[in-house]
Scaffold this active site. Structure first.
Site, PDB file in Angstrom:
ATOM      1  N   LEU A  18      19.987  34.874  24.592  1.00  0.00           N
ATOM      2  CA  LEU A  18      19.436  35.900  25.511  1.00  0.00           C
ATOM      3  C   LEU A  18      17.933  35.329  26.134  1.00  0.00           C
ATOM      4  CD1 LEU A  18      19.461  38.117  27.612  1.00  0.00           C
ATOM      5  CD2 LEU A  18      18.597  39.532  25.717  1.00  0.00           C
ATOM      6  N   ARG A 518      10.679  37.832  23.688  1.00  0.00           N
ATOM      7  CA  ARG A 518       9.913  37.142  22.632  1.00  0.00           C
ATOM      8  C   ARG A 518      10.361  37.808  21.199  1.00  0.00           C
ATOM      9  NH1 ARG A 518       5.838  34.937  20.383  1.00  0.00           N
ATOM     10  NH2 ARG A 518       4.713  36.286  18.782  1.00  0.00           N
ATOM     11  N   CYS A 519      10.779  37.050  20.310  1.00  0.00           N
ATOM     12  CA  CYS A 519      11.390  37.466  19.085  1.00  0.00           C
ATOM     13  C   CYS A 519      10.409  36.973  17.934  1.00  0.00           C
ATOM     14  CB  CYS A 519      12.780  36.749  18.918  1.00  0.00           C
ATOM     15  SG  CYS A 519      13.920  36.994  20.276  1.00  0.00           S
ATOM     16  N   HIS A 644     -10.592  42.566  12.143  1.00  0.00           N
ATOM     17  CA  HIS A 644     -10.236  42.504  13.612  1.00  0.00           C
ATOM     18  C   HIS A 644      -8.909  43.315  13.582  1.00  0.00           C
ATOM     19  CE1 HIS A 644      -9.073  41.124  17.512  1.00  0.00           C
ATOM     20  NE2 HIS A 644      -7.636  40.923  17.024  1.00  0.00           N
ATOM     21  N   CYS A 646      -6.405  44.580  17.184  1.00  0.00           N
ATOM     22  CA  CYS A 646      -6.387  44.083  18.496  1.00  0.00           C
ATOM     23  C   CYS A 646      -5.637  45.232  19.387  1.00  0.00           C
ATOM     24  CB  CYS A 646      -5.499  43.100  18.817  1.00  0.00           C
ATOM     25  SG  CYS A 646      -4.414  42.378  17.560  1.00  0.00           S
ATOM     26  N   HIS A 697      -5.615  37.891  27.277  1.00  0.00           N
ATOM     27  CA  HIS A 697      -3.874  38.193  27.601  1.00  0.00           C
ATOM     28  C   HIS A 697      -3.982  37.552  29.086  1.00  0.00           C
ATOM     29  CE1 HIS A 697      -4.812  41.402  24.536  1.00  0.00           C
ATOM     30  NE2 HIS A 697      -3.718  40.649  24.208  1.00  0.00           N
TER      31      HIS A 697
END
Ligand code: GLN
Ligand code: ZN
Length: 763
Positions: A18, A518-519, A644, A646, A697
């Site tokens: 996929l 995304r995996c 950090h 996010c 981003h």
């Protein structure tokens, strides 16, 4: 009878078919018909696996080209105006525009699905929306399953979970209630149920995981209204709950006109008695006894104990995994490189189908009917329990020896700060980055070549050192104050450490969908954790040797490593976290010993680890902050610890951030326009903060003016001497062509701030 079923199957495919198809489609290399074809093949294959395993029902509607919550928005016609199309039905292009944004419209927001690492697309409700059945996908896929001879149980995101996960966009600025939308979306749900009924479907699964969270009373009341409306078409509804206990809602659920309820007995085994007491005998009780969120082989014997007890009191049992298998890798059979012993301890989605069927058979026909499966499970669980790979007594001993002083810095921040500034003098508004620099195709190719044995370790090391040197030189040219080595050698911030720590196993194909195409491939923590050798010291000291400027060593924190791995289920998460913390502590100590003066320990997953119910927060906060402090507190006062995180949602956890006691905390904040710093100020956050001024981003290059404005705003909330200047997050997904000008502007903005402060200072 005990029906064997699942709540959903992973959609990405054993080969990430996929993902590949989606990315080809987005690049224009695959047409819509071919994309649909890939979807059809995957569904067909997954149904066939379910039938072949012996499940009584197959899940339908669990497939998605991006996200099932987005599918629900689409089905209901909850399509924000900015994506509106004048000409009839919204199409695939609209769907992906909502998921990913388009040149005209920003995407819908994306956020984590409860406490998992799966992200859903947040539905946006607008007062003027006209809800109507707008996508036939669920109906079509159900038809597809029926036509192919399967017995489908369609899966819907329940109306209240849908609303609870959505956000309302008010046009008139009035605060509204998402609940007010209930009566507007219910007719669409009813229409869907009627159509499914007319196709000959009997059972429909309504996912209501929000029942396992804290809910205001009006939401609980709405359940009655909601399910009374959904009862009208006369379908058998299975309300599926998961990720936590709904024991406190057992009476409520029993009062609804629904035909069944599903319980997650892996996360919350303690809720079973409450349901055995109140659940009507003629209704289905679906017990989730196979872990849908982890990779361990089920102890069939122990689960059968539970099922047999339940069966004695309740005649209508179903057997299932705890939740959708979406969170599990697809097929263990592909893991040919795993250590053979560890492999016998595991079960991925395909294997879990067999486990569900064995359990269902076992509880109906008796243990003898499944003797072989039981024996194999017993043997595997037994070797796992006793294996020396799992238990390293010296780790337990070390943990037992941890003293209060080990989880506390020797002096308070106010005393540490001058020592750190003396050791590393820095200007006001020091500039730094979050760690990674662009992961260029060249870097990825070098890593792939090394993996495949095309280049040797020495050549790989040379290539990475060249990348590090490049990153250092660029940062020097930019005149950043605190440099980083750029993380070129890291494939992933958790996997990199997982590969080097003992107690971790890595898979080749253990992919799990994170969002859209995304995996991620989480490591498997199977045993006591130790750090056999330094993991980062060589790279970091090499980087420091190249420059006179201070170089910040970069590590991933224990909570994040825990959160983004498959963890042991044979000991509390807290214990595993503390073991990882000790390993990171060793690395911190080695970095300090090697002369590194600033060390960052990233904890981007800290917040998502918060339990679903507030009542469970204090316990989590206690061990999670201890783990971070155990990892970080080994250093001298003069060594500066950064952390950090996010994300920009700190509202609930300001006090917790102070408990971490990092000298500097960098956070995401550029998009929220620094508003959140007001809250930091209100809570009196004592230590240094680096609010991100550069939204990494987006490929857009922020100007010096806009970052200067953000900094001025930050300085109006916080003390200037408390502020650092940095991007929102790491730069690995960006290109050097974007990063260089953006950082140049950022350094310029910091200079202007210094000048402004100097000019304002009394002479
Ligand atoms: N140091 C990491 C990086 O810069 C942090 C990534 C993260 O916060 N997710 O890539
Ligand atoms: Zn980040």
């Amino acid at each position: 009878m005990a029906t064997a079923h699942i709540l959903g199957f992973p959609r990405i495919g054993a080969d990430r078919e996929l993902k590949k198809a989606l990315e080809a489609y987005w690049q224009g290399k695959l047409g819509p018909a071919d994309l649909e074809g890939v979807g059809r093949d995957l569904r067909r294959r997954h149904w066939e696996l379910q039938r072949a395993a012996g499940l009584d029902l197959v899940a339908a509607g669990d497939f998605s080209f991006y996200d099932h919550v987005l599918d629900t928005s689409f089905m209901l016609g909850a399509i924000p105006q900015r994506f509106g199309r004048a000409d009839g039905r919204p199409d695939l292009a609209t769907y992906f525009a909502m998921a990913r944004g388009s040149s005209e419209s920003p995407a819908l927001e994306m956020t984590k699905w409860f406490d998992t690492n799966y992200h859903y697309i947040v539905p946006e409700l607008e007062p003027g929306m006209r809800f109507a059945l707008s996508s036939m996908r669920l109906l079509d896929e159900t038809c597809e399953a029926l036509a192919a001879g399967y017995a489908p149980k369609p899966v819907l995101v329940g109306p209240l979970t849908f609303l609870a996960l959505s956000k309302e966009r008010q046009t008139d600025g009035q605060p509204g209630s998402r609940l007010a939308y209930l009566e507007r979306i219910l007719p669409v749900y009813v229409e869907v149920l009627e159509r499914l009924r007319d196709m000959g479907v009997r059972w429909v699964q309504c996912d209501e995981p929000v029942l396992a969270t804290d809910l205001a009373p009006e939401w609980l009341t709405a359940y009655r209204t909601c399910y009374e409306a959904l009862a009208a078409p006369g379908m058998s509804l299975l309300v599926a709950t998961y990720f936590g206990s709904v024991a406190d809602r057992a009476e409520l659920l029993a009062s609804l006109p629904v035909a069944g309820v599903h319980l997650d007995l892996v996360r919350a085994p303690e809720q079973l008695p409450a349901f055995l007491d109140v659940w009507p005998r003629e209704r289905v009780l679906s017990l989730g006894v196979v872990d849908g969120r982890n990779v361990w082989r089920t102890d069939l014997g122990r689960r059968l104990d539970v099922l047999e007890t339940a069966a004695r009191r309740h005649p209508q049992l179903w057997v299932a995994p705890s939740c959708s298998l979406l969170h599990c890798p697809v097929d263990l059979a592909r893991e040919t490189n795993l250590d053979p012993e560890i492999r016998t301890w595991l079960a991925f989605s395909v294997q879990k189908l067999d486990e569900v069927v064995s359990l269902a058979r076992g509880v109906v026909h008796g243990r003898a009917a499944v003797a072989a499966s039981l024996a194999a499970s017993d043997a595997a669980c037994d070797t796992r329990r006793r294996s020396q790979r799992v238990h390293t007594p010296r780790v337990a001993q070390r943990l037992a020896d941890v003293r209060e002083a080990d989880v506390r810095r020797s002096s308070p921040f106010a005393q540490r700060r001058p020592r750190q500034r003396e050791r590393v003098p820095l200007p006001l508004f020091p500039t730094t980055t979050i760690g990674s620099f662009p992961q260029t195709p060249a870097i990825r190719e070098a890593r792939a070549a090394f993996r495949r044995g095309k280049i040797d370790a020495a050549a790989y090391e040379r290539a990475m050192r060249a990348e590090i040197e490049h990153a250092v030189r660029e940062q020097e040219r930019l005149e950043l104050d605190v440099l980083v080595h750029g993380e070129a050698e890291r494939n992933d911030m958790v996997e990199y450490f997982g590969e080097q720590l003992s107690g971790f196993a890595l898979t080749n194909h253990g992919w799990v969908q994170s969002y859209g195409s995304r995996c991620v491939k989480p490591p498997i923590i199977y045993g006591d954790v130790e750090r056999p050798h330094p993991m980062t010291v060589g790279w970091i000291t090499y980087a420091q040797s190249l420059t006179d400027r201070p170089l910040k060593g970069m590590l991933t924190g224990p909570v994040t490593i825990l959160q983004w791995s498959f963890v042991r289920d044979d000991q509390p998460r807290a214990e595993t976290a503390m073991q990882i913390a000790l390993a990171i502590r060793d690395e911190v100590a080695d970095l300090e010993r090697a002369g590194i003066r600033i060390i960052q320990i990233d904890e981007p997953a800290f917040r998502e680890g918060l339990p679903l119910r507030r009542s469970a927060w204090p316990a989590y906060i206690d061990w999670a902050t201890r783990a971070f402090r155990l990892a970080s507190s080994v250093v001298q006062d003069a060594t500066q610890i950064h952390t950090h995180m996010c994300y920009a949602e700190f509202n609930d956890i300001f006090d917790v951030l102070a408990l971490l006691d990092a000298d500097v905390m960098t956070i995401e904040s550029s998009r929220s326009g620094m508003e959140l710093l007001q809250a930091f100020a209100r809570h009196g956050y004592p230590n240094d903060i680096g609010p991100g001024v550069y939204d990494i981003h987006s490929p857009r290059i922020p100007t010096s003016d806009e970052m200067y404005e953000l900094l001025r705003k930050a300085a109006s909330f916080l003390r200037p001497d408390q502020l650092w200047v940095n991007p929102d997050c790491g730069l690995k997904t960006r290109r050097w062509e974007e990063v260089i000008p953006a950082l140049r502007n950022m350094v310029d903005a910091a200079r202007r701030m210094r000048d402004a402060v100097a000019a304002a200072a009394p002479r």
